[in-house]
Design an enzyme around this catalytic site. Structure first.
Site, mmCIF file in Angstrom:
data_model
loop_
_atom_site.group_PDB
_atom_site.id
_atom_site.type_symbol
_atom_site.label_atom_id
_atom_site.label_comp_id
_atom_site.label_asym_id
_atom_site.label_seq_id
_atom_site.Cartn_x
_atom_site.Cartn_y
_atom_site.Cartn_z
ATOM 1 N N GLU A 1 4.839 -4.159 12.072
ATOM 2 C CA GLU A 1 3.811 -3.125 11.869
ATOM 3 C C GLU A 1 2.671 -3.819 11.145
ATOM 4 O O GLU A 1 2.776 -4.095 9.947
ATOM 5 C CB GLU A 1 4.365 -1.967 11.017
ATOM 6 C CG GLU A 1 5.448 -1.147 11.679
ATOM 7 C CD GLU A 1 4.918 -0.240 12.777
ATOM 8 O OE1 GLU A 1 3.705 0.004 12.831
ATOM 9 O OE2 GLU A 1 5.736 0.212 13.587
ATOM 10 N N CYS B 1 -3.113 1.424 6.729
ATOM 11 C CA CYS B 1 -3.221 0.776 8.039
ATOM 12 C C CYS B 1 -3.797 1.753 9.048
ATOM 13 O O CYS B 1 -4.449 1.365 10.003
ATOM 14 C CB CYS B 1 -1.851 0.300 8.495
ATOM 15 S SG CYS B 1 -0.659 1.643 8.561
ATOM 16 N N ASN C 1 0.793 -1.235 0.000
ATOM 17 C CA ASN C 1 0.000 0.000 0.000
ATOM 18 C C ASN C 1 0.828 1.290 0.000
ATOM 19 O O ASN C 1 0.319 2.327 -0.419
ATOM 20 C CB ASN C 1 -1.042 -0.007 1.121
ATOM 21 C CG ASN C 1 -0.438 -0.070 2.501
ATOM 22 O OD1 ASN C 1 0.653 -0.611 2.688
ATOM 23 N ND2 ASN C 1 -1.113 0.478 3.467
HETATM 24 P P1 NAP Z 1 0.557 -8.987 3.439
HETATM 25 O O1 NAP Z 1 -0.289 -9.794 2.556
HETATM 26 O O2 NAP Z 1 0.662 -9.386 4.860
HETATM 27 O O3 NAP Z 1 2.015 -8.947 2.750
HETATM 28 C C1 NAP Z 1 3.055 -8.185 3.301
HETATM 29 C C2 NAP Z 1 4.378 -8.736 2.800
HETATM 30 O O4 NAP Z 1 4.614 -10.015 3.375
HETATM 31 C C3 NAP Z 1 4.438 -8.928 1.285
HETATM 32 O O5 NAP Z 1 5.739 -8.623 0.833
HETATM 33 C C4 NAP Z 1 4.160 -10.413 1.153
HETATM 34 O O6 NAP Z 1 4.653 -10.961 -0.049
HETATM 35 C C5 NAP Z 1 4.923 -10.949 2.339
HETATM 36 N N1 NAP Z 1 4.526 -12.284 2.790
HETATM 37 C C6 NAP Z 1 3.441 -13.016 2.455
HETATM 38 N N2 NAP Z 1 3.439 -14.183 3.127
HETATM 39 C C7 NAP Z 1 4.553 -14.184 3.901
HETATM 40 C C8 NAP Z 1 5.096 -15.096 4.850
HETATM 41 N N3 NAP Z 1 4.492 -16.253 5.147
HETATM 42 N N4 NAP Z 1 6.246 -14.763 5.482
HETATM 43 C C9 NAP Z 1 6.861 -13.582 5.231
HETATM 44 N N5 NAP Z 1 6.402 -12.679 4.337
HETATM 45 C C10 NAP Z 1 5.252 -12.977 3.685
HETATM 46 O O7 NAP Z 1 0.099 -7.443 3.450
HETATM 47 P P2 NAP Z 1 -0.350 -6.528 2.246
HETATM 48 O O8 NAP Z 1 -1.683 -6.989 1.767
HETATM 49 O O9 NAP Z 1 0.749 -6.377 1.277
HETATM 50 O O10 NAP Z 1 -0.518 -5.118 2.999
HETATM 51 C C11 NAP Z 1 -1.661 -4.744 3.683
HETATM 52 C C12 NAP Z 1 -1.523 -4.985 5.175
HETATM 53 O O11 NAP Z 1 -0.397 -4.261 5.679
HETATM 54 C C13 NAP Z 1 -2.721 -4.446 5.940
HETATM 55 O O12 NAP Z 1 -3.092 -5.376 6.914
HETATM 56 C C14 NAP Z 1 -2.194 -3.177 6.583
HETATM 57 O O13 NAP Z 1 -2.851 -2.778 7.749
HETATM 58 C C15 NAP Z 1 -0.772 -3.545 6.847
HETATM 59 N N6 NAP Z 1 0.040 -2.334 7.001
HETATM 60 C C16 NAP Z 1 0.421 -1.963 8.273
HETATM 61 C C17 NAP Z 1 1.130 -0.776 8.463
HETATM 62 C C18 NAP Z 1 1.541 -0.329 9.844
HETATM 63 O O14 NAP Z 1 2.287 0.641 9.948
HETATM 64 N N7 NAP Z 1 1.099 -0.984 10.894
HETATM 65 C C19 NAP Z 1 1.459 0.025 7.364
HETATM 66 C C20 NAP Z 1 1.045 -0.389 6.083
HETATM 67 C C21 NAP Z 1 0.339 -1.577 5.917
HETATM 68 P P3 NAP Z 1 3.681 -11.254 -1.289
HETATM 69 O O15 NAP Z 1 3.104 -9.941 -1.701
HETATM 70 O O16 NAP Z 1 4.602 -11.824 -2.290
HETATM 71 O O17 NAP Z 1 2.631 -12.206 -0.809
#
Ligand code: NAP
Length: 510
Positions: A271, A305, A176
């Site tokens: 995060e 987020c 994002n």
């Molecule tokens: P995601 O599906 O959890 O993916 C995040 C990253 O983790 C991607 O690079 C993904 O790779 C990788 N990944 C997937 N499975 C994994 C595993 N088993 N082990 C290690 N890494 C793995 O999140 P997203 O959909 O990209 O992002 C949205 C989420 O991020 C939302 O829940 C949002 O709230 C959160 N977020 C939090 C913050 C904060 O500051 N707290 C800021 C921004 C976003 P692939 O894409 O290749 O699957």
């Protein structure tokens, strides 16, 4: 389907080769070189704008992760031996290069994840500001002097506490904010003399490869930053690798938990997901509250987020508040993100739009009133307003990550707090009121990492530290704060007795 042509500046041409259809195939970045993977397999990057493939990327495997980690480990001495001022200069030079190519970055953000082109430059500005504020991070690399005088065990000794790099930092980012979030990990890691293996989201890998290129051109030593692209299992391999000292992960709570299970005995900075409750008290400036809640919910199509994703409004002012919300929502036009007048673009994928829509339909089925929007087509979800959302609806509790404003009427401040504190998440909340003491009471009672008063939460460049409690994460991110997560303390104890500087103990009283 109309193809989307990347047309990047010449500084990025080393990063890819074109395939037979003219589609750029981006390489991985290992050891300072742009490399193809051993089996040359690739994956497609599909733009949510119209579903067309905008690029292919070399798909790394677990052995390439191992290579990247070992390279990072063996190259760490190169960044450790650089004076801090030189590390800072690399960041400043990177900021200069990015500014010169800001349009490339803005364009790729829009193409990869669908953010309106009017908003994408905001992420690029935040990135250059973050780089230019490197001095603030570097100043945190200091230590402490602890005199042992006062304790019987340590009399005659002193200790110096050093902050040392953790070694190899694994930086895993979400889609994002595809360039800023990985950068907010890479910058402090490098300033702290760590080396890095980064993995971008598979939806948005090109932005991070472009950032790596600018760091390379700015003089970052080879092997200090490595970027591997590919599926989630690569992230898991980074988390589990014995030579990785720390994982800095931003993403969903579900994946964060998996990372934590694999990153045994490592520093962890997580995060994770959030559910941003905005509490509107009966004395609030309702027009301001509505404007901010709408922006907080719809900006980046709600894929933040720190988004406002549930509004809890005092029932005595609810009707007036909702009418302001409906007026402001009309200003948020859904459309092609390449059009400068678009304020809400597509979600990252069609699957994401369907997931959000199923939450909307669930709320309506359980009794919520649909006041605007409510449907989706391909990756595009209409800006949606739901009123009278019952507590039984999933959208009250689950992260929405879409352009929806769910509203629930509450009896009073305590009722709002009872709902908000029941959440499993604890990232951000907002309170709208003009009463100083009620503001404090509510802000103190909310169990979150950050409370914003009379505005929607936004982490922005990280001037203010942010991070989660409960299932929203561990650790704090921000300028001067992230770096603290990436350093380990080492205590060096000096015995001064040989120099005759020991202390005489007080005679014992009988
Ligand atoms: P995601 O599906 O959890 O993916 C995040 C990253 O983790 C991607 O690079 C993904 O790779 C990788 N990944 C997937 N499975 C994994 C595993 N088993 N082990 C290690 N890494 C793995 O999140 P997203 O959909 O990209 O992002 C949205 C989420 O991020 C939302 O829940 C949002 O709230 C959160 N977020 C939090 C913050 C904060 O500051 N707290 C800021 C921004 C976003 P692939 O894409 O290749 O699957």
């Amino acid at each position: 389907m109309e193809p989307i042509n990347l047309q990047l500046s010449r500084i990025f041409t080393d990063l890819y080769e074109e395939d037979e259809e003219g589609l750029p195939v981006f390489k991985a970045f290992i050891g300072g070189s742009w490399v193809e993977t051993s089996d040359r397999s690739t994956f497609k990057v599909q733009s949510p704008i119209n579903g067309s493939a905008i690029a292919k990327v070399q798909k790394c495997n677990v052995s390439e992760v191992d290579k990247a980690v070992i390279t990072a480990r063996d190259s760490q001495h190169k960044i450790r031996s650089l004076a801090a001022i030189d590390r800072i200069e690399i960041m400043e030079e990177t900021a200069r290069i990015i500014k010169q190519h800001a349009d490339d970055f803005a364009k790729i953000i829009t193409y990869e994840m669908g953010r309106p082109i009017a908003d994408s430059p905001g992420e690029v500005n935040a990135l250059t500001e973050r780089l230019r504020l490197s001095m603030e991070d570097a100043r945190m690399i200091s230590g402490e002097y602890i005199p042992g005088d006062w304790s019987p065990d340590t009399a005659g000794k002193i200790a110096i506490v050093l902050r040392e790099p953790v070694g190899v930092v694994g930086a895993i980012g979400p889609f994002n904010y595809p360039v800023f979030i990985p950068a907010a990990k890479i910058i402090p890691a490098l300033l702290g003399a760590n080396s890095v293996v980064a993995k971008p989201s598979s939806n948005t890998p090109v932005s991070l490869l472009m950032l790596a290129r600018t760091l390379q051109l700015a003089g970052l030593p080879d092997g200090v930053l490595n970027v591997v692209c590919g599926p989630g299992e690569l992230g898991r391999a980074i988390a589990a690798h014995p030579e990785v000292g720390m994982i800095s992960f931003t993403g969903s709570t579900e994946v964060g938990k998996d990372v934590a299970r694999h990153a045994v005995n490592k520093r962890l900075h997580l995060e994770l997901g959030g559910k941003g409750y905005a509490v509107v008290l009966d004395d609030a400036d309702l027009e301001l509250a509505a404007k901010k809640c709408v922006e907080g919910s719809l900006k980046n199509a709600g894929q933040r987020c720190d988004a406002v994703s549930m509004v809890l409004v005092d029932k005595s002012v609810a009707e007036q508040f909702v009418s302001h919300v409906l007026r402001f929502v009309e200003e948020w036009r859904l459309g092609d993100p390449r059009d400068p007048s678009t304020r809400v673009g597509p979600l990252v994928s069609e699957a994401a739009a369907r997931r959000v829509n199923s939450m909307v339909l669930d709320a309506v089925e359980k009794g919520a009133e649909l006041l605007a929007g409510g449907s989706c087509q391909a990756a595009y979800h209409q800006p949606t307003v739901l009123n009278h959302v019952p507590e039984t609806a999933a959208i009250v509790w689950e992260e929405t990550f879409g352009p929806v404003i769910p509203i629930m009427e509450v009896e009073n401040d305590s009722h709002a707090l009872a709902v908000a504190t029941r959440s499993k998440y604890g990232l951000d909340a907002a309170v709208f009121t003009n009463d100083f003491y009620r503001m404090w009471k509510v802000a103190k009672a909310l169990r979150v990492g950050e409370v914003t008063i009379n505005d929607f939460p936004r982490h922005g460049v990280g001037f203010f530290p942010f991070g989660g409690v409960k299932e929203s994460g561990i650790g704090r991110e921000g300028i001067g704060y992230s770096i603290e997560e990436m350093m380990v303390l080492k205590t060096i104890v000096f015995n001064l007795e040989p120099a005759g500087l020991g202390k005489v103990r007080r005679p014992k009283m009988d």
